[in-house]
Design an enzyme around this catalytic site. Structure first.
Site, short mmCIF file in Angstrom:
data_model
loop_
_atom_site.label_atom_id
_atom_site.label_comp_id
_atom_site.label_asym_id
_atom_site.label_seq_id
_atom_site.Cartn_x
_atom_site.Cartn_y
_atom_site.Cartn_z
N HIS A 88 5.53 -7.78 11.75
CA HIS A 88 6.57 -7.76 10.72
C HIS A 88 7.79 -7.04 11.32
O HIS A 88 7.65 -6.17 12.18
CB HIS A 88 6.03 -6.96 9.53
CG HIS A 88 6.89 -6.94 8.32
ND1 HIS A 88 7.97 -6.11 8.20
CD2 HIS A 88 6.81 -7.63 7.15
CE1 HIS A 88 8.54 -6.30 7.01
NE2 HIS A 88 7.85 -7.21 6.36
N ASP A 113 -0.26 -0.69 11.76
CA ASP A 113 0.46 -1.10 10.56
C ASP A 113 -0.59 -1.68 9.61
O ASP A 113 -1.03 -2.82 9.78
CB ASP A 113 1.53 -2.13 10.93
CG ASP A 113 2.22 -2.72 9.70
OD1 ASP A 113 1.77 -2.42 8.57
OD2 ASP A 113 3.17 -3.49 9.88
N GLN A 163 -1.08 -4.69 5.32
CA GLN A 163 -1.84 -5.83 4.76
C GLN A 163 -3.35 -5.63 4.83
O GLN A 163 -4.09 -6.54 4.46
CB GLN A 163 -1.46 -7.13 5.49
CG GLN A 163 -0.02 -7.52 5.36
CD GLN A 163 0.41 -7.80 3.90
OE1 GLN A 163 -0.42 -7.98 3.01
NE2 GLN A 163 1.70 -7.83 3.66
N LYS A 184 1.86 -2.38 -2.17
CA LYS A 184 0.99 -3.51 -1.79
C LYS A 184 -0.47 -3.21 -2.12
O LYS A 184 -1.35 -4.02 -1.89
CB LYS A 184 1.13 -3.80 -0.29
CG LYS A 184 2.52 -4.32 0.09
CD LYS A 184 2.55 -4.64 1.56
CE LYS A 184 3.96 -4.80 2.10
NZ LYS A 184 4.63 -6.04 1.70
N CYS A 233 9.71 -12.08 7.10
CA CYS A 233 10.11 -10.90 7.92
C CYS A 233 9.36 -10.86 9.24
O CYS A 233 8.97 -9.79 9.72
CB CYS A 233 9.90 -9.60 7.17
SG CYS A 233 10.93 -9.45 5.73
N1 PMP Z 1 4.20 -4.49 7.77
C1 PMP Z 1 3.59 -5.55 7.24
C2 PMP Z 1 2.44 -6.18 7.98
C3 PMP Z 1 4.02 -6.06 6.01
O1 PMP Z 1 3.41 -7.11 5.48
C4 PMP Z 1 5.09 -5.43 5.34
C5 PMP Z 1 5.60 -5.95 4.01
N2 PMP Z 1 5.67 -7.33 3.90
C6 PMP Z 1 5.67 -4.31 5.93
C7 PMP Z 1 5.20 -3.88 7.14
C8 PMP Z 1 6.81 -3.59 5.26
O2 PMP Z 1 6.39 -3.00 4.09
P1 PMP Z 1 7.46 -2.34 3.09
O3 PMP Z 1 8.50 -3.38 2.82
O4 PMP Z 1 6.65 -1.99 1.89
O5 PMP Z 1 8.02 -1.14 3.77
#
Ligand code: PMP
Length: 400
Positions: free
Chosen positions: A117, A194, A197, A220, A358
């Site tokens: 991401h 990270d 997910q 999430k 993203c």
């Molecule tokens: N890492 C991953 C794997 C994600 O899926 C996301 C959110 N889609 C993020 C980071 C970023 O999370 P946040 O927007 O809550 O900071």
């Protein structure tokens, strides 16, 4: 697992019952979490840590109890390892800045994966630019899984950190983080996971994993927005400098010199999101009452069912088809633009996400404009999947 616990799931969209399949973007909140937010503002709202007065002490205790709850949930060895942030993005930026100040010099290298991401790419890229360091990217195999042999080849005497997603937010693939961490440690390199997910969908034990840092977002994981976690091993966090200055993170301030607070406060400048942390603790209690193992088993089966149903529709191309996935499936239908599919699903009450999610480098690598992504949570059912499949068939009929 009970849909009725989530008030928003009773909503109708264009007169149709909502089928919410955009859980990788954010999850819906159970009533306990919604009520906790109202309760906290109604009964003990006061700024924490600084007040001698009653409400401030209650709010402080709620915040620190929430930290202990997160530590227990992640099996961290103590609550000082848990830093409250604004979300995964904030956690990774904080770590990139702080770790970068302490340990990254010109010519050093940081390893990330091809499927990351943006929030696990850009902070490291910015750090590399600041310090004249180098970002190394683990390529994918043909089946779109991380190429672990290539990962191992990337290590050299300049490697300083690995930062890898546990579960890809586009492909749903679960990366072999045990192996990734073990190999990095053989090379004396720390690893950041990270877990945006994975944390909401499977049991996590940071001590068993032996990861050095881990980032996640409360929103999430059925908790409120604007709150996240940065976990770090205590001995590593201790030696990192604060990423932000301000109130709370200090011990003493003078115009000549400031000394910093101890862990975890050193990393929590300013008034923290203590209402959010209280509500997140309620979300964790909700998850624990069901059981993370049960959630994992249920969602694994639901993901398998969704992929199986989806693969029966002619023209549907599923990315990383057949690989073990956790709750996330990306696909396209022939040459139809993913946005058109998403829009026609929406008109039928089905919420999915379309676009690059993203993760532009991955989408560019796949040479596609984006994907349609369905992502599951504990409240989804086989009936949701069946409704999604029927709506998709209808959308395809309209678009072809
Ligand atoms: N890492 C991953 C794997 C994600 O899926 C996301 C959110 N889609 C993020 C980071 C970023 O999370 P946040 O927007 O809550 O900071």
């Amino acid at each position: 697992m009970n849909k009725d616990d989530f008030p928003i799931l009773q909503e109708t969209i264009y007169g149709k019952p909502l089928v919410y399949l955009d859980n990788a973007a954010t999850t819906q909140k159970p009533a306990q979490v919604l009520e906790a937010i109202t309760y906290a503002y109604t009964h003990f709202n006061a700024n924490i840590h600084r007040g001698v007065h009653h409400l401030s002490q209650i709010a402080t205790k709620a915040h620190e109890d929430a930290r202990a709850k997160v530590a227990e949930w992640l099996h961290a060895d103590n609550p000082n390892c848990i830093i409250f942030t604004k979300g995964t993005t904030d956690s990774l930026n904080m770590l990139a800045f702080s770790f970068g100040e302490a340990h990254i010099y010109e010519g050093d290298e940081i390893i990330i994966g091809m499927q990351e991401h943006h929030s696990n790419i850009v902070p490291w890229q910015m750090l590399c630019e600041r310090k004249k360091a180098k970002l190394r990217v683990v390529p994918l195999r043909e089946d779109l899984s991380l190429d672990i042999e290539a990962y191992k080849q990337l290590f050299n005497s300049h490697t300083r950190l690995v930062s890898i997603a546990h579960v890809s937010n586009v492909l749903g693939i679960v990366n072999p983080i045990d192996e990734i961490i073990a190999f990095a440690h053989q090379n004396h390199v720390p690893v950041c996971i990270d877990a945006a997910q994975s944390a909401p969908h499977m049991p996590l034990d940071v001590q068993a994993l032996d990861c050095d840092f881990l980032a996640l977002s409360a929103h999430k994981a059925y908790g409120p927005t604007g709150l996240g976690i940065l976990y770090g091993k205590e001995e590593l966090l201790k030696e990192l400098p604060p990423a932000e200055g301000g109130g709370e993170m200090i011990e003493h301030v003078s115009f000549e010199k400031t000394t910093f607070n101890t862990l975890p406060y050193k990393f929590e400048a300013g008034t923290p999101n203590y209402i959010g942390s209280y509500a997140f603790a309620k979300a964790i209690e909700y998850l624990e009452a069901i059981g993370m193992k049960r959630i994992y088993a249920y969602e694994t089966e639901l993901t398998r069912y969704a992929e199986q149903q989806l693969s029966q529709i002619p023209g549907v191309h599923i990315y990383a088809k057949g690989l073990p996935k956790q709750g996330v499936i990306s696909f396209n239908v022939g040459n139809i633009h993913p946005y058109d599919v998403g829009m026609l699903l929406d008109k039928q009450g089905i919420a999915v996400r379309t676009g690059h999610h993203c993760a532009e480098p991955l989408i560019n690598y796949l040479k596609i404009p984006g994907t349609v992504r369905l992502s599951l949570a504990l409240y989804n059912t086989k009936e949701d999947i069946d409704r999604f499949i029927a709506a998709l068939r209808k959308a395809i009929t309209i678009l072809t």
